[in-house]
Structures are given as structure tokens and as C-alpha cells.
Motif scaffolding. Sequence first.
Motif, PDB file in Angstrom:
ATOM      1  N   SER A   1      69.107 -18.154  37.614  1.00 24.19           N
ATOM      2  CA  SER A   1      70.464 -17.643  37.574  1.00 24.19           C
ATOM      3  C   SER A   1      71.112 -18.093  36.276  1.00 24.19           C
ATOM      4  CB  SER A   1      71.259 -18.193  38.759  1.00 24.19           C
ATOM      5  OG  SER A   1      72.627 -17.864  38.628  1.00 24.19           O
ATOM      6  N   THR A   2      72.073 -17.346  35.795  1.00 23.32           N
ATOM      7  CA  THR A   2      72.821 -17.778  34.625  1.00 23.32           C
ATOM      8  C   THR A   2      74.266 -18.101  35.001  1.00 23.32           C
ATOM      9  OG1 THR A   2      73.237 -15.462  34.015  1.00 23.32           O
ATOM     10  CG2 THR A   2      71.372 -16.566  32.943  1.00 23.32           C
TER      11      THR A   2
ATOM     12  N   VAL B   1      71.257 -17.346  25.750  1.00 21.64           N
ATOM     13  CA  VAL B   1      69.961 -16.749  25.420  1.00 21.64           C
ATOM     14  C   VAL B   1      69.435 -15.872  26.554  1.00 21.64           C
ATOM     15  CG1 VAL B   1      67.538 -17.290  24.952  1.00 21.64           C
ATOM     16  CG2 VAL B   1      69.345 -18.563  23.789  1.00 21.64           C
ATOM     17  N   LEU B   2      69.608 -16.301  27.802  1.00 25.06           N
ATOM     18  CA  LEU B   2      68.980 -15.609  28.929  1.00 25.06           C
ATOM     19  C   LEU B   2      69.851 -14.597  29.666  1.00 25.06           C
ATOM     20  CD1 LEU B   2      66.921 -18.471  30.618  1.00 25.06           C
ATOM     21  CD2 LEU B   2      66.119 -16.652  29.114  1.00 25.06           C
ATOM     22  N   ASP B   3      71.150 -14.615  29.457  1.00 26.40           N
ATOM     23  CA  ASP B   3      72.012 -13.759  30.285  1.00 26.40           C
ATOM     24  C   ASP B   3      71.741 -12.274  30.076  1.00 26.40           C
ATOM     25  OD1 ASP B   3      74.015 -13.693  32.343  1.00 26.40           O
ATOM     26  OD2 ASP B   3      75.327 -12.763  30.843  1.00 26.40           O
ATOM     27  N   ASP B   4      71.585 -11.827  28.847  1.00 24.70           N
ATOM     28  CA  ASP B   4      71.293 -10.401  28.615  1.00 24.70           C
ATOM     29  C   ASP B   4      69.969 -10.004  29.266  1.00 24.70           C
ATOM     30  OD1 ASP B   4      73.624 -10.015  27.221  1.00 24.70           O
ATOM     31  OD2 ASP B   4      72.695 -10.178  25.242  1.00 24.70           O
ATOM     32  N   PHE B   5      68.968 -10.873  29.146  1.00 25.01           N
ATOM     33  CA  PHE B   5      67.673 -10.628  29.781  1.00 25.01           C
ATOM     34  C   PHE B   5      67.824 -10.551  31.297  1.00 25.01           C
ATOM     35  CE2 PHE B   5      64.076 -12.558  32.025  1.00 25.01           C
ATOM     36  CZ  PHE B   5      63.109 -11.617  31.766  1.00 25.01           C
ATOM     37  N   ARG B   6      68.596 -11.464  31.894  1.00 25.05           N
ATOM     38  CA  ARG B   6      68.790 -11.475  33.341  1.00 25.05           C
ATOM     39  C   ARG B   6      69.456 -10.179  33.808  1.00 25.05           C
ATOM     40  NH1 ARG B   6      72.817 -11.547  36.345  1.00 25.05           N
ATOM     41  NH2 ARG B   6      74.226 -12.173  34.678  1.00 25.05           N
TER      42      ARG B   6
END
Length: 149
Positions: free
Chosen positions: A90-91, A107-112
Motif C-alpha cells: 500500500s502507499t 516512487v511507487l504510487d503511480d505504479f500502484r
Amino acid sequence: MKRNSRLSSTLHILVHMAETPDRALTSEQLAAFIHTNPVVVRRTIAGLRDAGIVTSSRGHGGGWLLGRAPEAISLAEISTALGETLLPFSTEPESPGCLVEQAVIAVLDDFRVEAEKLLEQKLSHITLADLTADFRRRYDLIGVSSHAL
């Protein structure tokens, strides 16, 4: 990584309900299918009832039934009714002041977000009827009637 079995347990319950469309199943019966406590079943199914996926009735002969045909229930809808993400991370910030957490989220939110959209899109094309059909096929392969639950 810790495995979240809530969706798989819920699908297990729903396949059994789809296999017995003319008979209400009690929380106790559904709990026996997944080796858990009936209270766990009632908590899980409450969200499904609110979404119209299942219905319930009290008293003698009461229990849980599907709210509509298995062909009209997608896995995306079931997942949404459970209110949990299917992704392994989760972000959502746990410690908003933490600089490491801020970097990870950046870094990960767009990917999530992209992964969740793709997963929801795929799950919207798979129905409870698809799962039930595969279940019946597997039962037929071992020579047992799928209605011998």
C-alpha cells in the motif's frame, strides 16, 4: 510476504452458494467449507450483502443466498465489496513525517495506481459463473457430481 486469504475464502464460499442456488446456507455451513468461525463468515459476507451480491434471511430455513445470478457477479465487484486492496503493498502513509516512507510513496504510487486499474479491469471480466464452471469441470474429471457437496 504475508498472504491475504480473504478474497480466496470469500470466493470459496460464493462458489458453494452458486452450487446450491435453491437452498440458503447458514453461516455455520459456510464456515465449515473454509474451516473458520461463523462470526468470521458473517463479518466477511456483510459487505457482500451491502453490495447486493448476497441476501440473508433469519429464522428457521434462513441463511445466505446469492443476490443475483453468478453471471452477473464479477470478481472486481466482490473485491470492491470486501474493501481490500489485492496488491501486496500500500502507499497509504503510516508515518507521514518519515522521509524514507515519503520517498517510497513518491516512487511507487503511480505504479500502484496503474497496477490496481489493470487488476480491476481483468477481474471485471471474470464472473462467479466462470469459477463455478471450472469447479464443475474439475469435479467431473474426478468422477464426482458437483452437486454432492
